[in-house]
Design a protein around this motif. Sequence first.
Motif, PDB file in Angstrom:
ATOM      1  N   SER A 138       0.836  -1.205   0.000  1.00  0.00           N
ATOM      2  CA  SER A 138       0.000   0.000   0.000  1.00  0.00           C
ATOM      3  C   SER A 138       0.871   1.256   0.000  1.00  0.00           C
ATOM      4  N   SER A 139       1.915   1.247   0.805  1.00  0.00           N
ATOM      5  CA  SER A 139       2.822   2.395   0.881  1.00  0.00           C
ATOM      6  C   SER A 139       3.538   2.611  -0.449  1.00  0.00           C
ATOM      7  N   ILE A 140       4.038   1.527  -1.036  1.00  0.00           N
ATOM      8  CA  ILE A 140       4.732   1.625  -2.331  1.00  0.00           C
ATOM      9  C   ILE A 140       3.767   2.119  -3.403  1.00  0.00           C
ATOM     10  N   SER A 141       2.546   1.578  -3.405  1.00  0.00           N
ATOM     11  CA  SER A 141       1.552   1.973  -4.412  1.00  0.00           C
ATOM     12  C   SER A 141       1.203   3.450  -4.307  1.00  0.00           C
ATOM     13  N   GLU A 142       1.059   3.930  -3.079  1.00  0.00           N
ATOM     14  CA  GLU A 142       0.771   5.358  -2.883  1.00  0.00           C
ATOM     15  C   GLU A 142       1.883   6.220  -3.461  1.00  0.00           C
ATOM     16  N   THR A 143       3.119   5.844  -3.185  1.00  0.00           N
ATOM     17  CA  THR A 143       4.276   6.580  -3.696  1.00  0.00           C
ATOM     18  C   THR A 143       4.279   6.581  -5.224  1.00  0.00           C
TER      19      THR A 143
ATOM     20  N   ASN B  73      -9.050   8.549 -31.603  1.00  0.00           N
ATOM     21  CA  ASN B  73     -10.049   8.164 -30.592  1.00  0.00           C
ATOM     22  C   ASN B  73      -9.654   6.893 -29.842  1.00  0.00           C
ATOM     23  N   ILE B  74      -8.378   6.762 -29.544  1.00  0.00           N
ATOM     24  CA  ILE B  74      -7.856   5.618 -28.803  1.00  0.00           C
ATOM     25  C   ILE B  74      -7.978   5.918 -27.307  1.00  0.00           C
ATOM     26  N   VAL B  75      -8.553   4.987 -26.575  1.00  0.00           N
ATOM     27  CA  VAL B  75      -8.660   5.125 -25.117  1.00  0.00           C
ATOM     28  C   VAL B  75      -7.355   4.619 -24.510  1.00  0.00           C
ATOM     29  N   TYR B  76      -6.749   5.432 -23.659  1.00  0.00           N
ATOM     30  CA  TYR B  76      -5.467   5.069 -23.054  1.00  0.00           C
ATOM     31  C   TYR B  76      -5.369   5.622 -21.645  1.00  0.00           C
ATOM     32  N   ASP B  77      -4.480   5.003 -20.874  1.00  0.00           N
ATOM     33  CA  ASP B  77      -4.111   5.521 -19.556  1.00  0.00           C
ATOM     34  C   ASP B  77      -2.757   6.196 -19.725  1.00  0.00           C
ATOM     35  N   PHE B  78      -2.658   7.419 -19.245  1.00  0.00           N
ATOM     36  CA  PHE B  78      -1.406   8.157 -19.330  1.00  0.00           C
ATOM     37  C   PHE B  78      -0.688   8.056 -17.986  1.00  0.00           C
ATOM     38  N   GLN B  79       0.571   7.638 -18.014  1.00  0.00           N
ATOM     39  CA  GLN B  79       1.393   7.447 -16.816  1.00  0.00           C
ATOM     40  C   GLN B  79       0.766   6.409 -15.876  1.00  0.00           C
ATOM     41  N   ARG B  80       0.577   5.218 -16.389  1.00  0.00           N
ATOM     42  CA  ARG B  80      -0.032   4.107 -15.649  1.00  0.00           C
ATOM     43  C   ARG B  80       1.028   3.338 -14.866  1.00  0.00           C
ATOM     44  N   VAL B  81       0.722   3.042 -13.612  1.00  0.00           N
ATOM     45  CA  VAL B  81       1.644   2.319 -12.740  1.00  0.00           C
ATOM     46  C   VAL B  81       1.462   0.807 -12.927  1.00  0.00           C
ATOM     47  N   PHE B  82       2.583   0.111 -13.112  1.00  0.00           N
ATOM     48  CA  PHE B  82       2.604  -1.348 -13.163  1.00  0.00           C
ATOM     49  C   PHE B  82       3.524  -1.836 -12.050  1.00  0.00           C
ATOM     50  N   ASN B  83       2.989  -2.670 -11.157  1.00  0.00           N
ATOM     51  CA  ASN B  83       3.778  -3.218 -10.060  1.00  0.00           C
ATOM     52  C   ASN B  83       4.393  -4.552 -10.467  1.00  0.00           C
ATOM     53  N   ILE B  84       5.643  -4.735 -10.112  1.00  0.00           N
ATOM     54  CA  ILE B  84       6.350  -5.993 -10.330  1.00  0.00           C
ATOM     55  C   ILE B  84       6.491  -6.626  -8.947  1.00  0.00           C
ATOM     56  N   LYS B  85       5.972  -7.856  -8.793  1.00  0.00           N
ATOM     57  CA  LYS B  85       5.926  -8.478  -7.467  1.00  0.00           C
ATOM     58  C   LYS B  85       6.752  -9.759  -7.397  1.00  0.00           C
ATOM     59  N   TYR B  86       7.183 -10.044  -6.166  1.00  0.00           N
ATOM     60  CA  TYR B  86       7.778 -11.343  -5.876  1.00  0.00           C
ATOM     61  C   TYR B  86       6.650 -12.376  -5.821  1.00  0.00           C
ATOM     62  N   LYS B  87       7.028 -13.650  -5.760  1.00  0.00           N
ATOM     63  CA  LYS B  87       6.015 -14.717  -5.690  1.00  0.00           C
ATOM     64  C   LYS B  87       5.126 -14.600  -4.456  1.00  0.00           C
ATOM     65  N   ASN B  88       5.678 -14.046  -3.360  1.00  0.00           N
ATOM     66  CA  ASN B  88       4.883 -13.916  -2.133  1.00  0.00           C
ATOM     67  C   ASN B  88       3.924 -12.723  -2.187  1.00  0.00           C
ATOM     68  N   GLY B  89       3.956 -11.971  -3.287  1.00  0.00           N
ATOM     69  CA  GLY B  89       3.030 -10.851  -3.458  1.00  0.00           C
ATOM     70  C   GLY B  89       3.601  -9.496  -3.095  1.00  0.00           C
ATOM     71  N   ARG B  90       4.795  -9.467  -2.504  1.00  0.00           N
ATOM     72  CA  ARG B  90       5.391  -8.177  -2.133  1.00  0.00           C
ATOM     73  C   ARG B  90       5.920  -7.483  -3.379  1.00  0.00           C
TER      74      ARG B  90
ATOM     75  N   ARG C  89       8.314  -5.588  -5.612  1.00  0.00           N
ATOM     76  CA  ARG C  89       9.766  -5.410  -5.625  1.00  0.00           C
ATOM     77  C   ARG C  89      10.168  -4.206  -6.456  1.00  0.00           C
ATOM     78  N   ALA C  90       9.281  -3.760  -7.328  1.00  0.00           N
ATOM     79  CA  ALA C  90       9.551  -2.585  -8.158  1.00  0.00           C
ATOM     80  C   ALA C  90       8.237  -2.111  -8.756  1.00  0.00           C
ATOM     81  N   PHE C  91       8.233  -0.882  -9.188  1.00  0.00           N
ATOM     82  CA  PHE C  91       7.093  -0.392  -9.960  1.00  0.00           C
ATOM     83  C   PHE C  91       7.632   0.394 -11.136  1.00  0.00           C
ATOM     84  N   TYR C  92       6.888   0.342 -12.202  1.00  0.00           N
ATOM     85  CA  TYR C  92       7.242   1.096 -13.402  1.00  0.00           C
ATOM     86  C   TYR C  92       6.036   1.917 -13.818  1.00  0.00           C
ATOM     87  N   ILE C  93       6.303   3.094 -14.301  1.00  0.00           N
ATOM     88  CA  ILE C  93       5.241   3.960 -14.794  1.00  0.00           C
ATOM     89  C   ILE C  93       5.356   3.981 -16.312  1.00  0.00           C
ATOM     90  N   ALA C  94       4.346   3.409 -16.945  1.00  0.00           N
ATOM     91  CA  ALA C  94       4.326   3.370 -18.409  1.00  0.00           C
ATOM     92  C   ALA C  94       3.777   4.690 -18.920  1.00  0.00           C
TER      93      ALA C  94
END
Length: 146
Positions: free
Chosen positions: A25-30, A57-74, A76-81
């Motif tokens: 949650s903290s990482i996602s907020e950041t 007329n293409i629908v898109y998200d601008f500066q979309r966050v993608f989370n990269i997770k470990y197998k346990n769900g934590r 480990r990184a995020f990227y903004i596309a």
Amino acid sequence: MKKTNYYEKETKKEERMRWIKEYNSSISETAEEYARDMQENPSELESRMKQLLDSKNIVYDFQRVFNIKYKNGRIRAFYIADFYVPSSNLIIETDGKFHDKQVEYDDIRTKNIQHSYPNIKVIRWRWNDFRSIRKLKKLNSMLSGK
């Protein structure tokens, strides 16, 4: 050594999961805050891509966050596309001159996204690609899902 019973192990597992949830949650907020800042100040290249996508007329998200997770769900990184087009499962990364100095990082980032989100395609777009008929046709093809 004290033996732990089944219920104590579950409690430890629940504690770990609660910690992971709070951490994520903290990482996602950041990440979301950082993405909002980037949305307010698009580069010239991003503005040009927005115009192109809007004109089609293409629908898109601008500066979309993608989370990269470990197998346990934590996380480990995020990227903004820069642009995510959900209808085509396509990320468009606009690469200005700044990216000439970070080619290796961009490659690793692309691989991480494609590994974590295997259905998503990632393309990199530069200024001169707007002048390339072949590149524009390829982009149109990808956006239309062909």
